[in-house]
Design an enzyme around this catalytic site. Structure first.
Site, PDB file in Angstrom:
ATOM      1  N   LYS A 204       0.842  -1.202   0.000  1.00  8.54           N
ATOM      2  CA  LYS A 204       0.000   0.000   0.000  1.00  8.54           C
ATOM      3  C   LYS A 204       0.880   1.255   0.000  1.00  8.54           C
ATOM      4  O   LYS A 204       0.724   2.146  -0.828  1.00  8.54           O
ATOM      5  CB  LYS A 204      -0.931   0.007   1.225  1.00  8.54           C
ATOM      6  CG  LYS A 204      -1.911   1.158   1.201  1.00  8.54           C
ATOM      7  CD  LYS A 204      -2.527   1.435   2.539  1.00  8.54           C
ATOM      8  CE  LYS A 204      -1.687   2.432   3.299  1.00  8.54           C
ATOM      9  NZ  LYS A 204      -2.260   2.901   4.551  1.00  8.54           N
ATOM     10  N   ASP A 223      -6.269   0.637   0.522  1.00  9.32           N
ATOM     11  CA  ASP A 223      -6.359   1.023   1.931  1.00  9.32           C
ATOM     12  C   ASP A 223      -7.731   0.579   2.446  1.00  9.32           C
ATOM     13  O   ASP A 223      -8.451  -0.153   1.746  1.00  9.32           O
ATOM     14  CB  ASP A 223      -6.137   2.534   2.100  1.00  9.32           C
ATOM     15  CG  ASP A 223      -7.348   3.328   1.652  1.00  9.32           C
ATOM     16  OD1 ASP A 223      -8.164   2.802   0.868  1.00  9.32           O
ATOM     17  OD2 ASP A 223      -7.516   4.472   2.109  1.00  9.32           O
TER      18      ASP A 223
END
Ligand code: SF4
Length: 306
Positions: A204, A223
């Protein structure tokens, strides 16, 4: 004295809309299909009995009833033929996101790839607003990656305490700074494999730095918002962020990977919030079948939920 009667205000719904509060169980699944079939069957039975009264020819006519056949075909298509990741549906979702959020970008304040990396590490389990409150002073105090590399995690802790998990975050930031100075000449690498070797950096964070910092689309940022909304929109059935990313990379054109993540993150903040999504205000409402919608004009799919 004469009493004045005030008529209660009537709510007039637009034609064709059937709003309702979907139950969390998702039991409404195929409700519209079932109704379609039932009403067609009852129409069919009524017309069949009147035809039967006219003679033996009625039975043959009933066999060929177009209304029942049409309803059965519609039900079968609706139940089996629906493909949530069909290119046309994905394109429609992307088009509507573009209309809703044409110019969105990362909400973390930063002036360099290094600052973006630090802000992204600090944003874990925190909000961008919270991180943006901390970073201006932090980057004044430690203006370069070398300045961060010269301190200990314990020295950094008080400065990042308010973002939560401050001990681990301090270790990651200082560890990343030391590695970048020692192995990458003081420059944040623009390569996903190298980024993933830094402490505290998973896919991420690496995708945020590559996408926003270097404009390189190496993956899709997954996310908490992308995780939740991709599942609600049935773009994935997975729960693991890496598998969600893999699914999204298959169905979203590469040149939309960076913008798509930003748009979904903004959508998650403004409308498609975790506990009570504002479905009645959402431009994706009539193509969203999420089981945890708060308002719906379309059938609910019980598997489509955050
Ligand atoms: S309709 Fe509701 S659940 Fe679906 S995307 Fe919009 S806000 Fe989210």
């Amino acid at each position: 004295m004469s009493a004045i009667l005030v008529q209660p205000e009537r709510i007039v719904m637009p034609r064709g809309l059937v709003p309702r509060q979907p139950a969390r169980t998702g039991r409404q699944d195929k409700v519209r299909v079932a109704r379609t079939l039932m009403s067609a069957k009852s129409d069919h039975q009524q017309s069949a009995s009147s035809r039967d009264a006219r003679g033996p020819k009625g039975a043959a006519e009933r066999k060929a009833s177009p209304s029942l056949a049409k309803a059965q075909k519609k039900a079968a298509t609706s139940a089996k033929g629906y493909n949530p990741v069909a290119p046309e549906r994905v394109a429609e979702i992307l088009k509507r996101l573009n209309q809703l959020y044409p110019d969105v970008t990362c909400a973390l304040t930063h002036a360099s790839a290094w600052e973006l990396l630090v802000a992204t590490i600090l944003s874990a389990q925190s909000t961008d607003v919270n991180v943006n409150r901390v970073t201006p002073e932090l980057f004044r105090k430690y203006p370069t990656v070398q300045a961060f590399a010269a301190i200990t995690p314990e020295q950094l802790e008080p400065d990042v305490r308010s973002t939560g998990f401050f001990r681990n975050k301090s270790k990651s930031v200082v560890g990343a700074a030391k590695k970048i100075v020692a192995e990458f000449g003081g420059q944040v690498p623009d390569d996903i494999d190298k980024l993933l070797t830094l402490p505290g950096v998973a896919r991420k964070t690496a995708n945020v730095v590559l996408g926003t910092g270097f404009k390189k689309a190496e993956g899709v940022v997954v996310d908490t918002h992308v995780h939740r909304i991709s599942r609600r929109l049935e773009l994935t059935k997975e729960d693991d962020p890496q598998k969600i990313e893999r699914d999204l990379m298959k169905i979203i054109p590469r040149d939309r990977w960076i913008l798509f993540s930003h748009q979904i993150i903004w959508h998650g903040r403004k409308l498609c919030i975790a506990r009570k999504p504002k479905c009645a205000e959402c431009a994706l409402e009539n193509i969203c079948h999420a089981a945890d919608k708060t308002w719906s004009t379309v059938e609910i799919h019980k598997g489509a939920k955050a």
